[in-house]
Design a protein around this motif. Structure first.
Motif, PDB file in Angstrom:
ATOM      1  N   PHE A   8       0.859  -1.236  -0.027  1.00 34.76           N
ATOM      2  CA  PHE A   8      -0.019  -0.120   0.113  1.00 34.76           C
ATOM      3  C   PHE A   8       0.786   1.128   0.042  1.00 34.76           C
ATOM      4  O   PHE A   8       0.635   2.201   0.693  1.00 34.76           O
ATOM      5  CB  PHE A   8      -0.924  -0.010   1.185  1.00 34.76           C
ATOM      6  CG  PHE A   8      -2.339  -0.925   1.090  1.00 34.76           C
ATOM      7  CD1 PHE A   8      -2.475  -1.419  -0.090  1.00 34.76           C
ATOM      8  CD2 PHE A   8      -2.866  -0.914   2.068  1.00 34.76           C
ATOM      9  CE1 PHE A   8      -3.627  -2.367  -0.347  1.00 34.76           C
ATOM     10  CE2 PHE A   8      -4.040  -1.963   1.860  1.00 34.76           C
ATOM     11  CZ  PHE A   8      -4.492  -2.429   0.909  1.00 34.76           C
ATOM     12  N   GLY A   9       1.994   1.006  -0.880  1.00 33.08           N
ATOM     13  CA  GLY A   9       2.772   2.119  -0.835  1.00 33.08           C
ATOM     14  C   GLY A   9       3.881   2.323   0.353  1.00 33.08           C
ATOM     15  O   GLY A   9       4.664   1.521   0.428  1.00 33.08           O
ATOM     16  N   GLU A  10       3.709   3.448   1.023  1.00 35.63           N
ATOM     17  CA  GLU A  10       4.812   3.534   2.211  1.00 35.63           C
ATOM     18  C   GLU A  10       4.466   2.431   3.255  1.00 35.63           C
ATOM     19  O   GLU A  10       5.588   2.080   4.105  1.00 35.63           O
ATOM     20  CB  GLU A  10       4.565   4.822   2.892  1.00 35.63           C
ATOM     21  CG  GLU A  10       5.684   5.044   4.174  1.00 35.63           C
ATOM     22  CD  GLU A  10       5.315   6.470   4.738  1.00 35.63           C
ATOM     23  OE1 GLU A  10       5.762   6.414   5.965  1.00 35.63           O
ATOM     24  OE2 GLU A  10       4.492   7.169   4.459  1.00 35.63           O
ATOM     25  N   TYR A  11       3.306   2.078   3.313  1.00 35.87           N
ATOM     26  CA  TYR A  11       2.983   0.777   4.432  1.00 35.87           C
ATOM     27  C   TYR A  11       2.364  -0.434   3.468  1.00 35.87           C
ATOM     28  O   TYR A  11       2.208  -0.512   2.330  1.00 35.87           O
ATOM     29  CB  TYR A  11       1.644   1.254   5.194  1.00 35.87           C
ATOM     30  CG  TYR A  11       1.976   2.297   6.029  1.00 35.87           C
ATOM     31  CD1 TYR A  11       2.673   2.087   7.631  1.00 35.87           C
ATOM     32  CD2 TYR A  11       2.025   3.668   5.774  1.00 35.87           C
ATOM     33  CE1 TYR A  11       2.890   3.098   8.363  1.00 35.87           C
ATOM     34  CE2 TYR A  11       2.264   4.594   6.564  1.00 35.87           C
ATOM     35  CZ  TYR A  11       2.640   4.284   7.997  1.00 35.87           C
ATOM     36  OH  TYR A  11       3.087   5.347   8.789  1.00 35.87           O
ATOM     37  N   VAL A  12       2.406  -1.635   4.338  1.00 33.07           N
ATOM     38  CA  VAL A  12       1.982  -2.598   3.723  1.00 33.07           C
ATOM     39  C   VAL A  12       0.705  -3.093   4.570  1.00 33.07           C
ATOM     40  O   VAL A  12       0.906  -2.642   5.786  1.00 33.07           O
ATOM     41  CB  VAL A  12       2.856  -3.931   3.579  1.00 33.07           C
ATOM     42  CG1 VAL A  12       3.994  -3.755   2.583  1.00 33.07           C
ATOM     43  CG2 VAL A  12       3.581  -4.131   4.956  1.00 33.07           C
ATOM     44  N   CYS A  13       0.000  -4.110   4.032  1.00 30.09           N
ATOM     45  CA  CYS A  13      -1.319  -4.626   4.725  1.00 30.09           C
ATOM     46  C   CYS A  13      -0.840  -6.125   5.066  1.00 30.09           C
ATOM     47  O   CYS A  13      -0.621  -6.883   4.319  1.00 30.09           O
ATOM     48  CB  CYS A  13      -2.612  -4.615   4.067  1.00 30.09           C
ATOM     49  SG  CYS A  13      -3.769  -5.233   4.955  1.00 30.09           S
ATOM     50  N   VAL A  14      -0.913  -6.466   6.313  1.00 28.33           N
ATOM     51  CA  VAL A  14      -0.530  -7.972   6.328  1.00 28.33           C
ATOM     52  C   VAL A  14      -1.749  -8.577   7.013  1.00 28.33           C
ATOM     53  O   VAL A  14      -2.366  -8.013   7.876  1.00 28.33           O
ATOM     54  CB  VAL A  14       0.880  -8.060   7.805  1.00 28.33           C
ATOM     55  CG1 VAL A  14       0.841  -9.192   7.955  1.00 28.33           C
ATOM     56  CG2 VAL A  14       1.587  -7.098   7.520  1.00 28.33           C
ATOM     57  N   LEU A  15      -1.985  -9.790   6.439  1.00 25.38           N
ATOM     58  CA  LEU A  15      -3.367 -10.544   6.801  1.00 25.38           C
ATOM     59  C   LEU A  15      -3.092 -11.847   6.883  1.00 25.38           C
ATOM     60  O   LEU A  15      -2.088 -12.433   6.390  1.00 25.38           O
ATOM     61  CB  LEU A  15      -4.306 -10.390   5.597  1.00 25.38           C
ATOM     62  CG  LEU A  15      -4.462  -8.908   4.973  1.00 25.38           C
ATOM     63  CD1 LEU A  15      -3.850  -8.601   3.579  1.00 25.38           C
ATOM     64  CD2 LEU A  15      -6.061  -8.661   4.654  1.00 25.38           C
ATOM     65  N   SER A  16      -3.814 -12.565   7.901  1.00 23.48           N
ATOM     66  CA  SER A  16      -3.664 -13.946   7.870  1.00 23.48           C
ATOM     67  C   SER A  16      -4.948 -14.615   8.413  1.00 23.48           C
ATOM     68  O   SER A  16      -5.646 -13.985   9.364  1.00 23.48           O
ATOM     69  CB  SER A  16      -2.525 -14.189   9.064  1.00 23.48           C
ATOM     70  OG  SER A  16      -2.480 -15.699   9.273  1.00 23.48           O
ATOM     71  N   SER A  17      -5.439 -15.653   8.001  1.00 23.44           N
ATOM     72  CA  SER A  17      -6.724 -16.309   8.363  1.00 23.44           C
ATOM     73  C   SER A  17      -6.337 -17.802   8.938  1.00 23.44           C
ATOM     74  O   SER A  17      -5.643 -18.530   8.582  1.00 23.44           O
ATOM     75  CB  SER A  17      -7.530 -16.670   7.048  1.00 23.44           C
ATOM     76  OG  SER A  17      -8.097 -15.438   6.517  1.00 23.44           O
ATOM     77  N   ASP A  18      -7.290 -18.185  10.033  1.00 24.99           N
ATOM     78  CA  ASP A  18      -7.016 -19.511  10.694  1.00 24.99           C
ATOM     79  C   ASP A  18      -8.292 -20.055  11.336  1.00 24.99           C
ATOM     80  O   ASP A  18      -9.163 -18.833  11.720  1.00 24.99           O
ATOM     81  CB  ASP A  18      -5.954 -19.489  11.619  1.00 24.99           C
ATOM     82  CG  ASP A  18      -4.719 -20.088  11.269  1.00 24.99           C
ATOM     83  OD1 ASP A  18      -4.452 -21.176  10.573  1.00 24.99           O
ATOM     84  OD2 ASP A  18      -3.604 -19.330  11.639  1.00 24.99           O
ATOM     85  N   PRO A  19      -8.632 -21.100  11.192  1.00 24.54           N
ATOM     86  CA  PRO A  19      -9.934 -21.805  11.923  1.00 24.54           C
ATOM     87  C   PRO A  19      -9.554 -22.441  13.113  1.00 24.54           C
ATOM     88  O   PRO A  19      -8.283 -22.714  13.349  1.00 24.54           O
ATOM     89  CB  PRO A  19     -10.335 -22.505  10.781  1.00 24.54           C
ATOM     90  CG  PRO A  19      -9.145 -23.185  10.186  1.00 24.54           C
ATOM     91  CD  PRO A  19      -8.190 -22.204  10.350  1.00 24.54           C
TER      92      PRO A  19
END
Length: 328
Positions: A41-52
């Motif tokens: 996202f430019g200067e920043y990053v979006c960090v995502l994680s999914s788990d059940p």
């Protein structure tokens, strides 16, 4: 296939090979041992994680929050929001849902995460409650840490003690069965291990320190599974000092009574980190001063994955069915 994580070879052959469309904004994609996806996202990053959460009956709301947030923390970033999906079997009561949401809210509050959306459904497609979460974090791009940054010669540092989540689940869900052969005080202490399943503190601390090359939180497959995945993510080898891996006496006693291996027991709450030999003492000192137990348990090598037990060096096997599923 057996219960638990899909085997590594199946992930590569069936899952990863069929993810063929890529976008330039995606910086980190699915891989063995990789905890998160990362989007530019430019200067920043979006960090995502999914788990059940599928292997626990009690405290499912709390576990669901922590397990995904732990993955985000393995990138050295503080999770800020979470999406939560509840699939509940026919016969679920309002009181059942209330208990899950109360536990989830308490867990989210404890690590400063907001539940920002999701889905709740009663369905005959499940025979017990399933809670799946997606955690979201925001991080300056220059501070990115992943599971695949390990370097040859790195020391591998493990926080806390092996099997802490699994033994807490076992002591909670099998309490009435185990109390006839294990002192109830032991079971009660083991249950309290579940309060330590967040690795957000150590993940953010290590990320801010800026000397860690890679991190990976320990989940299904236990500490040995996580160490193998850490090496796999960086396409390197590892030598694990098996006798150095710390376990609580309660964990050893409960696992022994059930004939299961604590080294391969689900261990959310434990983080493994790789750091250069020259920086390892700084990392160990920083963690310990913050009240986080930390132990050096392995070394990253150029090739081969082995474990030393009782002085004998033997091959380190890939992750297999978690020991939890043998008793739960």
């Amino acid at each position: 296939m057996k219960i638990g994580k899909v085997p590594t070879e199946v992930l590569k052959e069936i899952i990863f090979s069929n993810i063929t469309h890529h976008r330039e904004e995606v910086l980190v994609r699915p891989g063995v041992g990789e905890d998160c996806g990362v989007v530019d996202f430019g200067e920043y990053v979006c960090v995502l994680s999914s788990d059940p959460i599928t292997g626990a009956a009690k405290d499912i709301g709390s576990l669901a929050i922590h397990i995904s947030c732990n993955d985000v923390a393995s990138n050295g970033v503080e999770p800020l929001g979470i999406m939560m999906t509840i699939l509940a079997p026919v016969g679920t009561t309002k009181e059942d849902l209330l208990r899950v949401m109360t536990d989830a809210n308490e867990a989210a509050t404890s690590i400063n995460v907001e539940i920002i959306g999701g889905h709740t459904e009663i369905t005959d497609a499940v025979n017990r409650m399933i809670v799946s979460t997606t955690a979201i974090g925001k991080q300056p791009k220059v501070k990115m840490v992943s599971s695949k940054g390990a370097q040859v010669g790195d020391a591998v540092i493990m926080t806390k003690h092996g099997g802490l989540e699994g033994v807490s689940i076992i002591a909670t869900d099998l309490y009435d069965i185990l109390k006839d052969k294990i002192d109830e005080a032991v079971l009660e202490r083991a249950i309290t291990f579940g309060k330590d399943i967040s690795v957000v503190k150590e993940g953010v601390l290590a990320g801010n320190l800026g000397i860690v090359n890679s991190m990976h939180d320990v989940t299904e497959g236990g500490i040995l599974g996580a160490l193998w995945e850490l090496a796999e993510a960086s396409e390197l080898g590892i030598v694990v000092e098996g006798d150095a891996i710390p376990f609580m006496e309660e964990t050893i006693e409960i696992c022994s009574s059930l004939s299961i291996d604590p080294m391969r027991l689900i261990s959310s709450g434990v983080m493994v980190m790789t750091v250069s030999q020259e920086n390892k003492n700084q990392l160990l000192t920083t963690l310990r001063e913050a009240g986080i137990d930390a132990t050096e348990v392995a070394t990253i090598t150029e090739e081969n994955r082995k474990i030393r037990l009782g002085g004998e060096l033997v091959p380190l096997d890939p992750p297999r069915e978690d020991e939890l599923y043998k008793v739960i």
